[in-house]
Design an enzyme around this catalytic site. Structure first.
Site, short mmCIF file in Angstrom:
data_model
loop_
_atom_site.label_atom_id
_atom_site.label_comp_id
_atom_site.label_asym_id
_atom_site.label_seq_id
_atom_site.Cartn_x
_atom_site.Cartn_y
_atom_site.Cartn_z
N SER A 23 59.49 -18.33 75.53
CA SER A 23 60.20 -17.05 75.60
C SER A 23 61.68 -17.22 75.94
O SER A 23 62.06 -18.09 76.73
CB SER A 23 59.55 -16.14 76.64
N ASP A 64 57.49 -0.20 76.49
CA ASP A 64 57.86 -1.60 76.25
C ASP A 64 57.16 -2.16 75.01
O ASP A 64 57.79 -2.79 74.17
CB ASP A 64 57.51 -2.46 77.48
#
Lengths: 387, 387
Positions: free
Chosen positions: A136, A204
């Site tokens: 990530s 989100d």
């Protein structure tokens, strides 16, 4: 078969906290991604386990397939086309499987993330051997939607290799899902988010799935089409926050000063709506873009002032504001506040020298600086070798 | 005959800028004074001039009485009981008298202050020889009402030795005026303020005259009786501001975002009203005072956030906020913003060590720190030798 998905993080452009009290908020995707690679063992490999590798943390966890069948029984005919909530009894079984792995306690949220992974995988693929690799670009737990991005990317890779989704496996490079497929991914990701956060807003995962921007108010989400390419400096103060305590603090202040706070929330509502209109209105040329950016800066500054009046600022946020103000750049906190991340609009015509100077100064304070484009693509997938 | 008057400065506790758009504001006196001494020459002195000594600037200006009679004619029977506005033709004559003195241009506002002095003096005493000495604890032009304090102290000394006011000349120490006398002083001071500022609000001279606190909205002033002894740290950023430009900036922002800004002003109105109620409600004991202080801090923080959303903050103000926030102290700008002064509440139970630390840190930034009690006495006078 091996494939990779990437799902973006998100920022809140306007309306955080006030949204809890009925105001409109606007969220946007950022071009910082979480990547998930899924690989099924080839027939000549003799790997009979489910494995997850968290590259950024240098951690790996795996469960023998037999242990999964025994510890989390009943998934012999997986139900990938119908997103399934993880009920308390299943969550308990999963927790037992996760506990076996002695996950470092310092890695907050990691156990919950692994639980979401196990749930999504077993629901969609049952007891099939696989290796899942996660990397990530999003700092964890800083309000940039890293957990949602993981859930979206996990759901996407799992669904892409299931019967629920039809993709052109010969496609070269990053490939988008169809509308209905995105909807399915989003729903599964939301189930994962529920395992991690309890009662997520769904904002989100929706932004991470669809990209671009969304407007939301009282649980209703509206997708927006941004016409302006926006660039933001995201400063991660690295100051950890307690989102629940911050939300509770605003509620308490609202109890103490109901009239003043109601006006503050109304002001935020107008700001969010204005911002949503602004980013959707056509921008003909550079001049128009500069004008839009100036308006956006003003709205950000106004929103930041209102967030300060809610009491969710922090000395570290003030430091970022003060630093960027010196360079005449507008900033606002994004997300829960009390630390976390601060957005600074980087206007199209701003020189690189200024950007470098601001970043250098912020990094001297111990902050992490990321430059991100706002409102870009959502979830995409690519088949190995093609990207 | 010699006497001395002292008139306090003021701070805006809540509502600056928003008051221009119809919100309530609250101002309070501070125990930082401007002192004016008036001395008429004794019969055996042979001084035939009007003299003003500005001790803090080490400047002295004087006019022969003959020059005043010639340059500003028509004040043979002074009209001290009726405050008189300085009409443009008189102002022109006064300007000529002031110009003769080659006042240093760097001393902004000095010429206007001297003009006000000449007007007040000649209106009240005609062409009488005198020496006037001015000293001040208030930084000039920093929004603490120094010009109003000068006008009030000048008017008070001039009136005290006129036929309009009856004072006990044998009184020892500081002496207050009666209500009607204060009213007269206030009106004359307002005429002086008009010469200095053009269109003053009347707030500064009213607070300086009466002391304590006042609430004002749409030109209507209400005197408040504070029940809490409040102490503030006043940090003078020494950053000069253009008040007119700041007020215009808020008006422009209001034109661009009418709905959001209207809500911001409404929020400020509620804050000012709440603050006014709070400072007037009885405080039984230390605990009650601490509670009040905490509420006041919250209201100050909220107001500051709203001022930031109006765009009247400044990097120097942010520096003060960030510094005091580290010590968990609440601050807000006071007055026009864009530099100027910042208030920090010093709670009753705060240790001196903390105060010393905060002040040392702020002074390292090049700021000037003053500690002041808020809401104290207004104008007072004393006869020489008695104080």
């Amino acid at each position: 078969m091996e494939l990779k998905a990437r799902a973006p993080g998100k920022i809140i452009l306007a309306g955080e906290h006030a949204v809890v009290h009925g105001s409109t908020a606007v969220a946007a995707s950022v071009n910082l991604y979480t990547y998930v690679t899924l690989r099924f063992p080839t027939s000549d490999e003799n790997d009979d386990s489910l494995k997850i590798q968290l590259k950024d943390m240098d951690l790996e966890f795996s469960w023998p397939i037999g242990r999964l069948e025994e510890g989390l029984p009943g998934f012999t005919s997986p139900v990938s086309s119908t997103p399934k909530s993880c009920l308390p009894e299943s969550l308990k079984l999963i927790a037992a499987l996760v506990e076996e792995k002695n996950i470092p306690e310092a890695k907050i949220g990691l156990a919950a993330g692994i639980s979401a992974f196990l749930w999504l995988y077993v629901c969609i693929h049952g007891y099939k051997s696989a290796t899942v690799i996660v990397t990530s670009e999003l700092p964890l737990g800083s309000g940039l939607g890293s957990s949602a991005a993981i859930c979206v990317a996990l759901s996407a890779t799992f669904l892409a290799l299931s019967n629920s989704v039809n993709l052109d496996l010969s496609h070269q490079g990053w490939l988008s899902f169809s509308e209905s497929e995105l909807e399915l991914v989003n729903k599964w990701a939301f189930e994962g988010e529920k395992i991690i956060h309890g009662k997520p807003s769904g904002i989100d995962n929706t932004v991470s799935t669809y990209g671009n921007m969304i407007k939301f108010r009282l649980g209703e989400l509206t997708r927006l089409e941004s016409t302006v390419p926006l660039k933001m400096l995201i400063t991660n103060t690295k100051v950890g926050r307690n989102t629940k305590a911050l939300v509770a603090g605003v509620a308490e202040r609202t109890n103490r000063h109901p009239d003043a706070m109601a006006s503050v929330f109304t002001a935020v509502d107008f700001i969010s709506k204005e911002l949503a209109e602004l980013i959707q209105s056509p921008a003909a040329d550079d001049l128009a873009i500069t004008e839009k950016e100036e308006k956006l800066e003003e709205l950000m500054e106004m929103n930041q002032g209102l967030l300060q009046s809610m009491g969710v600022s922090h000395a570290s946020i003030e430091t970022v504001l003060r630093t960027t103000l010196k360079y005449k750049l507008a900033s606002k906190l994004t997300g829960a506040g009390g630390g976390g991340c601060v957005l600074t609009l980087l206007p199209t015509l701003l020189s690189h020298t200024v950007v470098d100077k601001v970043m250098a100064e912020l990094e001297t304070c111990g902050f992490q600086c990321l430059i991100a484009e706002i409102g870009g693509k959502g979830l995409e997938i690519c088949f190995e070798g093609s990207s």
